[in-house]
Write an enzyme that holds these catalytic residues in place. Sequence first.
Site, PDB file in Angstrom:
ATOM      1  N   LYS A  76       1.049  -1.182  -0.097  1.00 60.71           N
ATOM      2  CA  LYS A  76       0.129   0.042  -0.096  1.00 60.71           C
ATOM      3  C   LYS A  76       0.686   1.199   0.095  1.00 60.71           C
ATOM      4  O   LYS A  76       0.294   2.189  -0.241  1.00 60.71           O
ATOM      5  CB  LYS A  76      -0.993  -0.102   1.207  1.00 60.71           C
ATOM      6  CG  LYS A  76      -0.414   0.016   2.635  1.00 60.71           C
ATOM      7  CD  LYS A  76      -1.680   0.025   3.577  1.00 60.71           C
ATOM      8  CE  LYS A  76      -1.011   0.007   5.029  1.00 60.71           C
ATOM      9  NZ  LYS A  76      -1.986   0.329   6.289  1.00 60.71           N
ATOM     10  N   ASP A  77       2.247   1.120   0.289  1.00 56.93           N
ATOM     11  CA  ASP A  77       3.131   2.405   0.208  1.00 56.93           C
ATOM     12  C   ASP A  77       3.468   2.558  -1.453  1.00 56.93           C
ATOM     13  O   ASP A  77       4.176   3.660  -1.503  1.00 56.93           O
ATOM     14  CB  ASP A  77       4.556   1.885   1.105  1.00 56.93           C
ATOM     15  CG  ASP A  77       4.128   2.141   2.648  1.00 56.93           C
ATOM     16  OD1 ASP A  77       2.960   2.735   3.000  1.00 56.93           O
ATOM     17  OD2 ASP A  77       4.849   1.570   3.323  1.00 56.93           O
ATOM     18  N   ARG A 122      -8.352   7.571   4.873  1.00 54.08           N
ATOM     19  CA  ARG A 122      -9.401   6.664   4.643  1.00 54.08           C
ATOM     20  C   ARG A 122     -10.178   6.306   6.068  1.00 54.08           C
ATOM     21  O   ARG A 122     -11.270   5.942   6.268  1.00 54.08           O
ATOM     22  CB  ARG A 122      -8.806   5.530   3.980  1.00 54.08           C
ATOM     23  CG  ARG A 122      -9.738   4.261   3.918  1.00 54.08           C
ATOM     24  CD  ARG A 122      -8.920   3.028   3.426  1.00 54.08           C
ATOM     25  NE  ARG A 122      -7.909   2.612   4.126  1.00 54.08           N
ATOM     26  CZ  ARG A 122      -7.877   1.969   5.310  1.00 54.08           C
ATOM     27  NH1 ARG A 122      -9.324   1.376   5.676  1.00 54.08           N
ATOM     28  NH2 ARG A 122      -6.977   1.393   6.055  1.00 54.08           N
ATOM     29  N   ARG A 123      -9.218   5.949   6.978  1.00 57.06           N
ATOM     30  CA  ARG A 123      -9.727   5.411   8.101  1.00 57.06           C
ATOM     31  C   ARG A 123     -10.601   6.326   8.838  1.00 57.06           C
ATOM     32  O   ARG A 123     -11.796   5.952   9.485  1.00 57.06           O
ATOM     33  CB  ARG A 123      -8.523   4.984   9.051  1.00 57.06           C
ATOM     34  CG  ARG A 123      -7.896   3.765   8.679  1.00 57.06           C
ATOM     35  CD  ARG A 123      -6.797   3.402   9.413  1.00 57.06           C
ATOM     36  NE  ARG A 123      -6.300   2.012   9.077  1.00 57.06           N
ATOM     37  CZ  ARG A 123      -4.834   1.775   9.086  1.00 57.06           C
ATOM     38  NH1 ARG A 123      -3.930   2.700   9.590  1.00 57.06           N
ATOM     39  NH2 ARG A 123      -4.343   0.387   8.723  1.00 57.06           N
ATOM     40  N   ARG A 140       1.369  10.404  13.613  1.00 56.71           N
ATOM     41  CA  ARG A 140       2.278   9.705  12.832  1.00 56.71           C
ATOM     42  C   ARG A 140       3.109   8.723  13.756  1.00 56.71           C
ATOM     43  O   ARG A 140       2.971   8.576  14.894  1.00 56.71           O
ATOM     44  CB  ARG A 140       3.348  10.771  12.223  1.00 56.71           C
ATOM     45  CG  ARG A 140       3.030  11.588  10.951  1.00 56.71           C
ATOM     46  CD  ARG A 140       3.064  10.686   9.715  1.00 56.71           C
ATOM     47  NE  ARG A 140       4.218   9.822   9.569  1.00 56.71           N
ATOM     48  CZ  ARG A 140       5.336  10.272   9.083  1.00 56.71           C
ATOM     49  NH1 ARG A 140       5.419  11.585   8.432  1.00 56.71           N
ATOM     50  NH2 ARG A 140       6.240   9.500   8.857  1.00 56.71           N
ATOM     51  N   ARG A 146       2.746   4.519  18.205  1.00 60.61           N
ATOM     52  CA  ARG A 146       1.215   4.977  18.271  1.00 60.61           C
ATOM     53  C   ARG A 146       0.453   4.038  19.414  1.00 60.61           C
ATOM     54  O   ARG A 146      -0.364   4.673  19.978  1.00 60.61           O
ATOM     55  CB  ARG A 146       0.602   4.428  16.874  1.00 60.61           C
ATOM     56  CG  ARG A 146       1.379   5.335  15.539  1.00 60.61           C
ATOM     57  CD  ARG A 146       0.544   4.843  14.599  1.00 60.61           C
ATOM     58  NE  ARG A 146       1.273   5.623  13.146  1.00 60.61           N
ATOM     59  CZ  ARG A 146       0.611   5.729  11.998  1.00 60.61           C
ATOM     60  NH1 ARG A 146      -0.559   5.285  11.819  1.00 60.61           N
ATOM     61  NH2 ARG A 146       1.493   6.274  11.182  1.00 60.61           N
ATOM     62  N   CYS A 233      -2.120   7.067  -2.024  1.00 61.05           N
ATOM     63  CA  CYS A 233      -2.532   6.164  -0.699  1.00 61.05           C
ATOM     64  C   CYS A 233      -3.114   7.042   0.447  1.00 61.05           C
ATOM     65  O   CYS A 233      -3.510   6.480   1.295  1.00 61.05           O
ATOM     66  CB  CYS A 233      -1.397   5.669  -0.322  1.00 61.05           C
ATOM     67  SG  CYS A 233      -0.243   6.571   0.406  1.00 61.05           S
TER      68      CYS A 233
END
Length: 299
Positions: A76-77, A122-123, A140, A146, A233
Amino acid sequence: MKLGTRRSLMATTQSQMVADLYTAKTGRTIELVGITTFGDVSKAQLSQLGGTGVFVSALRDKLVEGDIDFAVHSLKDLPTKQDPRFVLAALPERHDVRDALVGRTKFADLAPGARVGTGSPRRIAMLRALRDDLDYVPIRGNADTRIGKVTSGELDAVVLASAGLTRIGRQAEISQIFEIEEMLPAPGQGALAVECLSTRSDLVDFLSVLDDPRTRSAVTAERAVLSALEAGCSAPVGAFALDDGHTLNLTAAVVALDGREAVRKSAAGSPSEAMELGRELAAAMIAEGADRLMGEQSH
């Protein structure tokens, strides 16, 4: 053989996994080479950095310079537009595609106004569609950083990819996994990509032993949607495809950042026409206003 990887725990763990698979299959020894990328050192939000590619270009530079033989990325990157200098020699069988909540409670049990961290538009859009009474905080940092914000009480929960958490052995901290119907994953989520120079045909043959055809057709369809929507992305686009060996089923959605509007469509076709299926679905979504929802995000 030298395998280039970002230096984060997640990246090195994923790369070591792939290296071990190659060694098990071929007997070849593979050495990991850690590389620091711009995306790793910048403190800016991913969407401000331009999203796609910020973790990729340094690895690709090392491929061109001959310092490494191949690189492993989170799919996805990778930008959806293929750079002709490189080839995706293998897409190994992908892991869980779903998003996971790390917190002390399930999503439905979070108190109104609870702070939920994620770096992904998106999330945020899809979470808002489920609950618009929570405070979504852009964050980030690597998975440890996180999760640490939850442990310290700075945030009530964070949302990360289930596959990544499992790979680094943090699955015990998952309080809930969102089903596909609740939150469509990012195109290519859960999949790893093995990339090398397109001129190295000997290497392409060697690396292709790990390629999983069903994973390749599924992620090709998902990424074709993203590409045809001309979204990076960091756009609020989710897509999930499943190749059962006969039929490729694809669902995609574009969600407004406030979560109040969405265009969601599904299609099915032959796995051999994955790219066309993705493009056709994107065209149908644009006809229903998907581009307008994405346009609102960029203003």
